[in-house]
Design a protein around this motif. Structure first.
Motif, PDB file in Angstrom:
ATOM      1  N   ARG A 105       0.810  -1.225   0.000  1.00 48.05           N
ATOM      2  CA  ARG A 105       0.000   0.000   0.000  1.00 48.05           C
ATOM      3  C   ARG A 105       0.838   1.267   0.000  1.00 48.05           C
ATOM      4  O   ARG A 105       0.464   2.262  -0.620  1.00 48.05           O
ATOM      5  N   ASP A 106       1.962   1.264   0.686  1.00 45.89           N
ATOM      6  CA  ASP A 106       2.801   2.463   0.731  1.00 45.89           C
ATOM      7  C   ASP A 106       3.293   2.827  -0.667  1.00 45.89           C
ATOM      8  O   ASP A 106       3.200   3.990  -1.086  1.00 45.89           O
ATOM      9  N   ASN A 133      -7.767  -3.287  -6.431  1.00 44.10           N
ATOM     10  CA  ASN A 133      -7.602  -3.907  -5.125  1.00 44.10           C
ATOM     11  C   ASN A 133      -8.061  -5.359  -5.168  1.00 44.10           C
ATOM     12  O   ASN A 133      -9.139  -5.668  -5.676  1.00 44.10           O
ATOM     13  N   ARG A 134      -7.259  -6.256  -4.641  1.00 42.83           N
ATOM     14  CA  ARG A 134      -7.606  -7.670  -4.580  1.00 42.83           C
ATOM     15  C   ARG A 134      -8.476  -7.957  -3.360  1.00 42.83           C
ATOM     16  O   ARG A 134      -8.339  -7.326  -2.319  1.00 42.83           O
ATOM     17  N   ASP A 135      -9.356  -8.932  -3.498  1.00 44.13           N
ATOM     18  CA  ASP A 135     -10.112  -9.430  -2.364  1.00 44.13           C
ATOM     19  C   ASP A 135      -9.259 -10.518  -1.705  1.00 44.13           C
ATOM     20  O   ASP A 135      -9.126 -11.621  -2.239  1.00 44.13           O
ATOM     21  N   ILE A 136      -8.669 -10.188  -0.583  1.00 49.19           N
ATOM     22  CA  ILE A 136      -7.705 -11.107   0.039  1.00 49.19           C
ATOM     23  C   ILE A 136      -8.286 -11.840   1.257  1.00 49.19           C
ATOM     24  O   ILE A 136      -7.572 -12.546   1.960  1.00 49.19           O
ATOM     25  N   SER A 157      -7.829 -15.609   0.679  1.00 41.48           N
ATOM     26  CA  SER A 157      -6.680 -15.971  -0.145  1.00 41.48           C
ATOM     27  C   SER A 157      -5.412 -16.080   0.694  1.00 41.48           C
ATOM     28  O   SER A 157      -5.182 -15.286   1.611  1.00 41.48           O
ATOM     29  N   LYS A 158      -4.582 -17.063   0.357  1.00 43.72           N
ATOM     30  CA  LYS A 158      -3.278 -17.179   1.018  1.00 43.72           C
ATOM     31  C   LYS A 158      -2.351 -16.059   0.571  1.00 43.72           C
ATOM     32  O   LYS A 158      -1.448 -15.652   1.304  1.00 43.72           O
ATOM     33  N   ASP A 159      -2.562 -15.579  -0.647  1.00 43.81           N
ATOM     34  CA  ASP A 159      -1.769 -14.469  -1.187  1.00 43.81           C
ATOM     35  C   ASP A 159      -2.362 -13.156  -0.655  1.00 43.81           C
ATOM     36  O   ASP A 159      -3.470 -12.776  -1.008  1.00 43.81           O
ATOM     37  N   LYS A 160      -1.644 -12.471   0.200  1.00 44.01           N
ATOM     38  CA  LYS A 160      -2.156 -11.264   0.844  1.00 44.01           C
ATOM     39  C   LYS A 160      -1.665  -9.976   0.180  1.00 44.01           C
ATOM     40  O   LYS A 160      -1.839  -8.894   0.739  1.00 44.01           O
ATOM     41  N   THR A 161      -1.041 -10.091  -0.998  1.00 39.82           N
ATOM     42  CA  THR A 161      -0.667  -8.858  -1.697  1.00 39.82           C
ATOM     43  C   THR A 161      -1.942  -8.100  -2.055  1.00 39.82           C
ATOM     44  O   THR A 161      -2.901  -8.696  -2.543  1.00 39.82           O
TER      45      THR A 161
END
Length: 223
Positions: A19-20, A68-71, A74-78
């Motif tokens: 996010r930064d 933006n991804r829906d995390i 999900s195991k992938d937290k990017t």
């Protein structure tokens, strides 16, 4: 027109998916990626409407997916998708209706369409329609232009196929599918800095239109 700055942004996002970094580069994203992508999708909506009236008048914002991804599950937290995606379809990107898909990333892009999310009722209607029009369906799956662009209809297969379709599955194995979609992978370099980008994409949509139309007819009583 999408240019090299689009590729640069998403290449860097793949390395700095946080996010930064994104907030520091948000203006670049909006100017060099989102705005030209919206312009492209808007043009595609207008051009597709000439041969598929179901998308006529679609609002461009209803077509484009959030970056933006829906995390949540999900195991992938990017937090961000590393491509821009759109679904040009009646009712917008969440619609359960045959439409057209586009995803453009730094290196690879995907152009396709058809139907991915189906209820059990919709699936039965499509299978029944295939059973009623097997030769018409075969003509679509073997169409030279379709095969050259997309190769085959894609989708997961049912582990158990209802008895009424089993015999037909010997000649039309696609009847066992739970989704009916097509997808072409292209190098993003074919689309970037391309004044004819819309034509390049539209040629692949046109190759899949006969399947979309077949699915629309199959679902015409339920969608």
């Amino acid at each position: 027109m999408l240019n090299d700055k689009f590729v640069t942004f998403f290449t860097e996002l793949e390395r700095n998916n946080n996010r930064d970094w994104f907030n520091q580069n948000r203006k670049v994203y909006e100017k060099e990626c989102l705005i030209p992508f919206k312009e492209l999708v808007s043009e595609l909506i207008s051009r597709i409407s000439l041969f598929d009236k179901t998308v006529s008048g679609q609002d461009v914002n209803s077509a484009i997916f959030r970056i933006n991804r829906d995390i949540r599950f999900s195991k992938d937290k990017t937090p961000y998708n590393t491509e821009l995606k759109a679904a040009i379809v009646k009712g917008g990107r969440k619609s359960l209706y045959p439409g057209y898909y586009l995803a453009i990333g730094a290196e690879k892009s995907y152009i396709g369409g058809g139907l991915y999310n189906l209820s059990s009722e919709m699936l039965e209607k499509i299978r029944d329609y295939i059973a009623e029009h097997p030769e018409k369906f075969k003509a679509i799956t073997t169409d030279t232009t379709f095969v050259e662009c997309h190769k085959m209809i894609l989708g997961d297969k049912s582990k158990r196929l209802p008895v009424k379709y089993k015999e037909l599955a010997n000649s039309i194995p696609e009847i066992a599918l739970k989704q009916f979609y097509y997808m072409s992978e292209v190098k993003t370099s074919q689309l970037i800095n391309n004044k004819n980008i819309a034509e390049t994409i539209l040629s692949r949509y046109l190759a899949g239109y006969k399947l979309n139309y077949f699915l629309q007819k199959a679902l015409s009583q339920s969608v």
